[in-house]
Design a protein around this motif. Structure first.
Motif, short mmCIF file in Angstrom:
data_model
loop_
_atom_site.label_atom_id
_atom_site.label_comp_id
_atom_site.label_asym_id
_atom_site.label_seq_id
_atom_site.Cartn_x
_atom_site.Cartn_y
_atom_site.Cartn_z
N PHE A 95 -2.10 -6.31 -7.24
CA PHE A 95 -2.44 -5.66 -8.52
C PHE A 95 -1.25 -5.72 -9.47
O PHE A 95 -1.42 -6.01 -10.67
N ALA A 96 -0.06 -5.46 -8.95
CA ALA A 96 1.14 -5.50 -9.80
C ALA A 96 1.35 -6.88 -10.38
O ALA A 96 1.66 -7.03 -11.58
N ARG A 97 1.21 -7.91 -9.57
CA ARG A 97 1.40 -9.28 -10.08
C ARG A 97 0.34 -9.64 -11.10
O ARG A 97 0.63 -10.29 -12.10
N GLU A 98 -0.88 -9.21 -10.85
CA GLU A 98 -1.98 -9.51 -11.79
C GLU A 98 -1.74 -8.86 -13.15
O GLU A 98 -2.08 -9.43 -14.19
N HIS A 99 -1.11 -7.69 -13.16
CA HIS A 99 -0.93 -6.95 -14.41
C HIS A 99 0.51 -7.01 -14.93
O HIS A 99 0.85 -6.30 -15.89
N GLY A 100 1.35 -7.82 -14.34
CA GLY A 100 2.72 -7.97 -14.82
C GLY A 100 3.57 -6.74 -14.64
O GLY A 100 4.51 -6.51 -15.39
N ALA A 101 3.24 -5.93 -13.63
CA ALA A 101 4.01 -4.70 -13.38
C ALA A 101 5.23 -5.02 -12.51
O ALA A 101 5.18 -5.88 -11.63
N VAL A 102 6.31 -4.32 -12.75
CA VAL A 102 7.52 -4.45 -11.95
C VAL A 102 7.45 -3.44 -10.81
O VAL A 102 7.10 -2.28 -11.01
N ALA B 11 -8.83 2.92 -7.65
CA ALA B 11 -7.83 3.91 -8.04
C ALA B 11 -6.70 3.27 -8.84
O ALA B 11 -6.19 3.86 -9.80
N LEU B 12 -6.31 2.06 -8.45
CA LEU B 12 -5.26 1.35 -9.19
C LEU B 12 -5.71 1.09 -10.63
O LEU B 12 -4.92 1.28 -11.57
N ALA B 13 -6.93 0.67 -10.81
CA ALA B 13 -7.43 0.42 -12.16
C ALA B 13 -7.47 1.71 -12.98
O ALA B 13 -7.09 1.73 -14.16
#
Length: 634
Positions: free
Chosen positions: A438-445, A583-585
């Motif tokens: 999920f982090a990689r998909e949304h560019g989260a660090v 929940a992540l979304a």
């Protein structure tokens, strides 16, 4: 001979004078510009507190993280005025360890060098404890602590109750470097020393400025132009090509070459990838260097060491020549000195002389890692490669495929029944894998906390560049992740951040729940709750067949805890991959801090973890590991 001053000091006493100076700096766009336009004179009579703020402005520091106390009220008053003019920004916190981690992360992730402020005594000690993360990871931060008065009129409240001088400063000097500002006019030298430490291009770290309570408001004459500026260092490499060419010949004629990419390779992705290609080397990562090689790169063998991986540890164990790049050989990175049993020659790229000579039979290439790596790669291009390199990389590729299959099995594991939760829940690797994707998909660090979340995490993350993950393995400081993401509330250009933390680590520093709302953080904390310190439980089980005092019988509803703070989105996750993704979304859509409580499996099923693939000199393994270390001569 009488020498007359060419510029008489300007005496502007009181808040009005200070406010006028702050407005002049704001109007000009900075201290240097205010001097250039003649808005401020060269010589000024100032309090030490104000002079320090101006000195830090010349260093590029304008952000302060503070917990004020009776030992720092004068400095706080100066910042109130300069904040009001828009010259500085001061952020209040609720715990000094949390604050130290946020300061470290601000410098580490964003390159913004802040200063943090505490009072005398317990607060300073907590901040100094937290600074171990900065010291261990080579991150420069200014630490400013109130300290006891210099007149010796009697014990100060919260000083160390012992009739000796500068005890706190002596303690912080052991952690790094410190300066006691007993004399206001010593500020110039204090800043010179501090700047060398904080901005050291090789091994930066925290610098501790101790401000006695009575010298903060003391007035003295300061030369603004003499206050040192932030230093700039040119990348250096060996003057001649002799050592570069000797290293290239040694690498080229060796079939089985492994390149250990330490934490110092972060940011040198292009150079390390080019060097690996030219050397025909299998690359083994450290926990802090994931992304230096793209996850799918065929020469990326993933992490190696005490925790390690099937592929990474294979490359370490079978290599004949070791290229070390930006590593200080921490115990877990090279299996407590036993990780390279067949290596006969070492080429070490490092800017630190001591680290470059850690191993015997070393050809050391001292200098800037990027500059040296480029020259070595270029030299290798003209060398004839040993015929065994292709077979070596093929053998490593087979192990990489085996590791990929092992990892995929655990990341796709269906929910497992857990005795403590009394129901089926996700195993931790599967849950971490979902959040990582999920982090990689949304560019989260991503920020990882110490413990089993961290250990499983650096075996799982599929980073393709430096900076996608921050995992504080230098000090392995529990509570770093949930505190560190607060830096994104303070940064000029913030990223969306996700803290991966366990239940034990989160409770070390839960203040993020309040401070994230206070400072407007947009990010997430995922609490992987297995109701125990599973990293130590598994270590005890592996060594002694049972665990001891690493869990408790107290269930905690972390969603309810987080949801009690206004502005926080909190959600408990059911034991399925689908609910975790939902929940992540939901959390990501929230304009603020989100907290996800993710119950995870803990037990004897080996699929509940990513396994350990190397040696470590702890517990009842000591005799074996030290025996192997003694028998090898590297």
């Amino acid at each position: 001979m009488n020498v007359q001053d060419t510029a008489a000091p300007v005496r502007q006493r009181g808040p009005q004078g200070m406010a006028a100076r702050a407005r002049a700096i704001a109007e000009a766009g900075g201290l240097a510009a205010a001097r250039a336009r003649g808005l401020l004179p060269e010589l000024l009579e100032l309090t030490l507190s104000e002079a320090l703020v101006l000195a830090l402005l010349k260093q590029g520091t304008r952000k302060y993280l503070a917990i004020f106390g009776h030992g720092s009220t004068d400095l706080g008053e100066v910042l109130r005025i300069y904040d009001g003019a828009g010259v500085t920004r001061t952020f209040n916190f609720r715990n000094e360890v949390e604050m130290a981690h946020a300061a470290t992360a601000l410098a580490w992730q964003y390159g913004e060098t802040p200063a943090l402020i505490t009072s005398i005594g317990p607060g300073a000690l907590q901040a100094m404890a937290g600074s171990l993360a900065a010291a261990s990871n080579g991150v420069g931060v200014w630490h400013i602590y109130g300290d006891e008065t210099t007149f010796g009129e009697g014990y100060n409240m919260q000083q160390i109750p012992k009739p000796e001088q500068e005890l706190y400063a002596r303690m912080s000097a052991l952690m790094g470097q410190s300066y006691m500002l007993h004399t206001p006019e010593a500020l110039r030298e204090a800043m010179r020393r501090g700047s060398r430490r904080v901005h050291d291009p090789v091994k930066a770290g925290p610098f501790y400025l101790h401000l006695p309570i009575n010298t903060q408001p003391a007035r003295a004459l300061f030369n603004l132009d003499a206050l040192p500026e932030r230093p700039a260092a040119e990348p250096l490499s060996p003057e001649t090509n002799d050592s570069i060419e000797a290293a290239a010949r040694l690498i080229a004629q060796t079939g089985r070459v492994v390149l250990k990419a330490g934490g110092g390779t972060r940011g040198f992705d292009t150079e390390i990838r080019a060097l690996a290609r030219a050397a025909g080397a299998a690359v083994v990562l450290s926990p802090g260097s994931t992304g230096v090689m793209a996850d799918a790169d065929p020469q990326n063998m993933h992490v190696g060491g005490s925790k390690g991986s099937l592929s990474g540890n294979f490359a370490m164990e079978e290599a004949e020549l070791l290229i070390v790049a930006g590593s200080r050989a921490v115990c877990q990175a090279d299996c407590s000195g036993t990780g390279y049993p067949k290596v006969r020659h070492v080429v070490n790229l490092n800017a630190d002389w001591a680290d470059a000579l850690h191993y015997n039979r070393t050809l050391s290439l001292l200098g800037d890692l990027g500059a040296v790596a480029k020259r070595l790669a270029a030299a290798l291009e003209s060398c004839e490669a040993a015929p065994g390199k292709a077979d070596w990389l093929a053998a490593c590729a087979a192990k990489k495929r085996a590791w990929a299959g092992f990892r995929a099995e655990r990341l796709t594991l269906p929910p497992v029944r857990d005795a403590v939760w009394g129901t089926e829940v996700l195993a931790q690797p599967a849950a971490i894998g979902i959040v990582d994707a999920f982090a990689r998909e949304h560019g989260a660090v991503k920020y990882f906390d110490a413990g089993d979340v961290q250990a499983n995490g650096f075996q799982i993350v599929a980073d393709d560049r430096s900076g996608q993950t921050y995992t504080e393995t230098g000090a392995s400081y529990m509570g770093f992740a949930s505190s560190g993401i607060l830096a994104s509330a303070l940064a000029d250009r913030p990223d969306y951040v996700i803290a991966f933390t366990g239940d034990g680590s989160f409770m070390m520093n839960p203040q993020v729940l309040i401070d994230a709302v206070e400072h407007g953080l947009k990010g997430m904390v995922a609490i992987f709750d297995n109701r125990r310190m599973a990293a130590i439980s598994s270590l005890q089980m592996a060594q002694y067949g049972t665990d001891f005092r690493t869990n408790d019988g107290v269930p905690v509803d972390y969603a309810a805890m987080a949801g009690s703070v206004a502005g926080v989105f909190a959600r408990r996750v059911a034991g399925t991959a689908e609910d975790l993704r939902a929940a992540l979304a939901e959390g990501h859509a929230h304009d603020g801090l989100s907290v996800l409580h993710v119950p995870v499996y803990s037990g004897e099923d080996p699929r509940g973890g990513m396994g350990s693939w190397g040696s470590w000199n702890v517990g009842n393994w000591v005799e074996d590991v030290q025996g192997r270390w003694m028998r090898q001569s590297l």
